[in-house]
Design a protein around this motif. Structure first.
Motif, PDB file in Angstrom:
ATOM      1  N   ARG A 192     137.236 -99.895  21.248  1.00 17.50           N
ATOM      2  CA  ARG A 192     135.980-100.342  20.641  1.00 17.50           C
ATOM      3  C   ARG A 192     134.790 -99.860  21.454  1.00 17.50           C
ATOM      4  NH1 ARG A 192     134.168-106.703  19.962  1.00 17.50           N
ATOM      5  NH2 ARG A 192     131.981-106.298  19.452  1.00 17.50           N
ATOM      6  N   LEU A 233     144.987-106.815  30.760  1.00 17.47           N
ATOM      7  CA  LEU A 233     145.394-106.206  29.494  1.00 17.47           C
ATOM      8  C   LEU A 233     144.340-106.406  28.413  1.00 17.47           C
ATOM      9  CD1 LEU A 233     147.670-104.564  28.277  1.00 17.47           C
ATOM     10  CD2 LEU A 233     148.831-106.690  27.660  1.00 17.47           C
ATOM     11  N   ASP A 234     143.625-107.526  28.451  1.00 20.87           N
ATOM     12  CA  ASP A 234     142.513-107.723  27.515  1.00 20.87           C
ATOM     13  C   ASP A 234     141.470-106.613  27.671  1.00 20.87           C
ATOM     14  OD1 ASP A 234     143.628-110.167  26.686  1.00 20.87           O
ATOM     15  OD2 ASP A 234     142.472-111.316  28.154  1.00 20.87           O
ATOM     16  N   ARG A 236     156.114-100.849  26.419  1.00 21.99           N
ATOM     17  CA  ARG A 236     154.760-101.105  25.921  1.00 21.99           C
ATOM     18  C   ARG A 236     154.182 -99.896  25.191  1.00 21.99           C
ATOM     19  NH1 ARG A 236     150.871-105.098  24.786  1.00 21.99           N
ATOM     20  NH2 ARG A 236     148.881-104.002  24.678  1.00 21.99           N
ATOM     21  N   ARG A 237     154.415 -98.681  25.724  1.00 19.70           N
ATOM     22  CA  ARG A 237     153.819 -97.465  25.187  1.00 19.70           C
ATOM     23  C   ARG A 237     154.898 -96.393  25.090  1.00 19.70           C
ATOM     24  NH1 ARG A 237     149.504 -99.340  23.287  1.00 19.70           N
ATOM     25  NH2 ARG A 237     150.620 -98.220  21.656  1.00 19.70           N
ATOM     26  N   ALA A 280     135.764-107.978  26.078  1.00 23.94           N
ATOM     27  CA  ALA A 280     136.960-108.822  26.077  1.00 23.94           C
ATOM     28  C   ALA A 280     136.610-110.277  26.364  1.00 23.94           C
ATOM     29  CB  ALA A 280     137.955-108.308  27.109  1.00 23.94           C
ATOM     30  N   ALA A 320     141.943-103.527  28.829  1.00 21.72           N
ATOM     31  CA  ALA A 320     142.486-102.278  28.284  1.00 21.72           C
ATOM     32  C   ALA A 320     142.416-102.271  26.762  1.00 21.72           C
ATOM     33  CB  ALA A 320     143.928-102.091  28.755  1.00 21.72           C
ATOM     34  N   GLU A 321     142.729-103.387  26.149  1.00 25.31           N
ATOM     35  CA  GLU A 321     142.752-103.441  24.686  1.00 25.31           C
ATOM     36  C   GLU A 321     141.356-103.358  24.079  1.00 25.31           C
ATOM     37  OE1 GLU A 321     145.019-106.997  24.029  1.00 25.31           O
ATOM     38  OE2 GLU A 321     146.929-105.905  24.028  1.00 25.31           O
ATOM     39  N   ALA A 322     140.322-103.667  24.856  1.00 27.07           N
ATOM     40  CA  ALA A 322     138.946-103.568  24.356  1.00 27.07           C
ATOM     41  C   ALA A 322     138.392-102.150  24.455  1.00 27.07           C
ATOM     42  CB  ALA A 322     138.041-104.531  25.124  1.00 27.07           C
ATOM     43  N   ARG A 366     144.296 -95.854  25.824  1.00 29.50           N
ATOM     44  CA  ARG A 366     143.244 -96.492  25.027  1.00 29.50           C
ATOM     45  C   ARG A 366     141.860 -95.925  25.301  1.00 29.50           C
ATOM     46  NH1 ARG A 366     144.621-100.736  21.916  1.00 29.50           N
ATOM     47  NH2 ARG A 366     146.728-101.574  22.150  1.00 29.50           N
ATOM     48  N   GLU A 415     148.468 -97.929  29.868  1.00 27.35           N
ATOM     49  CA  GLU A 415     147.821 -98.518  28.688  1.00 27.35           C
ATOM     50  C   GLU A 415     146.341 -98.147  28.633  1.00 27.35           C
ATOM     51  OE1 GLU A 415     147.620-101.251  25.281  1.00 27.35           O
ATOM     52  OE2 GLU A 415     149.301-100.346  26.340  1.00 27.35           O
TER      53      GLU A 415
END
Length: 285
Positions: free
Chosen positions: A274, A266-267, A73-74, A252, A269-271, A52, A48
Motif C-alpha cells: 500500500r 509482520l504487520d 510463508r513465501r 499498520a 511488512a504487510e503494509a 512486498r 516477506e
C-alpha cells in the motif's frame, strides 16, 4: 548540523513502476543470507519484506529451519544459489555462533562487487569490505562498529551528534551508514546526510529491523537493475527504505490524526504494498 528530511517525493525517485517490458531480472533480484537456528523468524520477515516492496525475485540461502519457514510463508522464494543484484546478510544471526563455513561465505559476498546490506550479526565482518556496503546499526551496534574502525564511542545525546557520528563512521568505513533510531540518519563519507522521521514509536518491537533490511535489499536490487549503483544511489536507497519502513509502520498502526496502536513486524511488512503504491501514485507523501 541539521540534515535535510527525506520525504515521500524523494523516495518516489528511487523507485520504479514496472512496465510491460520488464521481467523478474530487470525488476531486481535480491539475495538474503540471514536467519539462524536460534532466530529463524528473522529470515522469514526479511524475505516477506523484500517481496512486498516489489522485487522481481528473492533468493534465500540459510539454515534448514529458517528455509522451511521462508518457504511455508513465501513458496515463490528461490532457495538455490544463483544470480542476484544485491545482498542482505546478518539479520537474525549471532557472530559468536557463526561457523567457519558461514564466515567464509559472508566474506566472499563482502569481497564481491555487488551492493551488500550488512545487518546485526555480520557487522563484525564489514571493516575492509571491497563491496559497496550499507550498514544498518542501532546505537549499541554503532559503538561496536566504531571500535572496530578505531573510532571513539559515539555521542548519542541528540540528532546533531548522531549525524556527526554517522558521517564520521561512513567516512572511515567507505560505505553508507543507516543509523537506526526514532529518527533514522543516513550518511556517506563525502558529506551526504539525510534524516528520516517517518516512523512511529510503535516500531520499537522485535523483528522490525529484519523487515527494514529486507526492504533495503529490494530497493537496492531494483536500483542496480536500473544501473543506478553509485554511492549516492546507494544512500538514496537506504533513505528510501527507511522512509518506506517508517511509513508502513504508521499505516499498520492506524495512525491518522491520532497516535495509533500496537503493531508487529509482520504487520509492517504487510503494509508495504500500500505504501509503495501510494508513493508511485503520489498519494502518500
Amino acid at each position: 548540523m541539521t540534515a535535510k528530511e527525506w520525504t515521500g517525493e524523494d523516495a518516489s525517485h528511487a523507485l520504479r513502476r514496472p512496465t510491460a517490458l520488464d521481467d523478474k531480472y530487470s525488476r531486481g533480484v535480491v539475495g538474503l543470507r540471514t536467519g539462524s537456528a536460534r532466530y529463524p523468524g528473522a529470515a522469514m520477515l526479511g524475505v516477506e519484506a523484500a517481496w512486498r516492496t516489489g522485487t522481481g525475485m528473492v533468493r534465500y540461502l540459510g539454515p534448514e529451519r529458517a528455509q522451511d519457514l521462508v518457504l511455508q510463508r513465501r513458496p515463490e522464494t528461490v532457495t538455490a544459489d544463483g544470480r542476484v543484484q544485491a545482498w542482505v546478510i546478518g539479520s537474525g544471526t549471532d557472530a559468536a555462533e557463526r561457523d567457519a563455513a558461514e564466515t567464509a561465505a559472508l566474506r566472499g559476498i563482502l569481497n564481491g562487487d555487488l551492493p551488500v546490506v550488512v545487518d546485526a550479526g555480520a557487522l563484525d565482518l564489514v571493516v575492509g569490505a571491497a563491496a559497496p556496503v550499507v550498514v544498518t546499526p542501532h546505537a549499541r551496534e554503532l559503538d561496536r562498529l566504531r571500535a572496530d574502525l578505531g573510532l571513539s564511542r559515539a555521542d548519542a545525546t541528540d540528532d546533531a551528534a548522531r549525524e556527526e557520528a554517522a558521517l564520521e563512521t561512513a567516512a572511515a568505513l567507505g560505505g553508507v551508514v543507516l543509523l537506526k533510531g526514532a529518527v533514522t540518519i543516513v550518511a556517506t563519507g563525502d558529506g551526504w546526510v539525510r534524516r528520516v522521521g517517518a516512523g512511529t514509536p510503535w516500531l520499537a518491537t522485535a523483528g522490525t529491523g529484519d523487515v527494514l533490511a529486507g526492504v533495503l535489499g529490494a530497493v537496492t536490487a531494483g536500483a542496480v537493475a536500473a544501473d543506478r549503483r553509485g554511492l549516492d544511489d546507494l544512500a538514496a536507497c537506504a533513505a528510501t527504505a527507511a522512509w518506506l519502513h517508517g511509513t508502513a509502520g504508521r499505516v499498520a498502526s492506524g495512525i491518522s490524526g491520532g497516535e495509533g496502536g500496537p503493531i508487529t513486524a509482520l504487520d509492517v511488512a504487510e503494509a508495504l504494498p500500500r505504501v509503495v503504491a501510494g508513493v508511485l501514485s503520489d498519494s502518500i507523501g
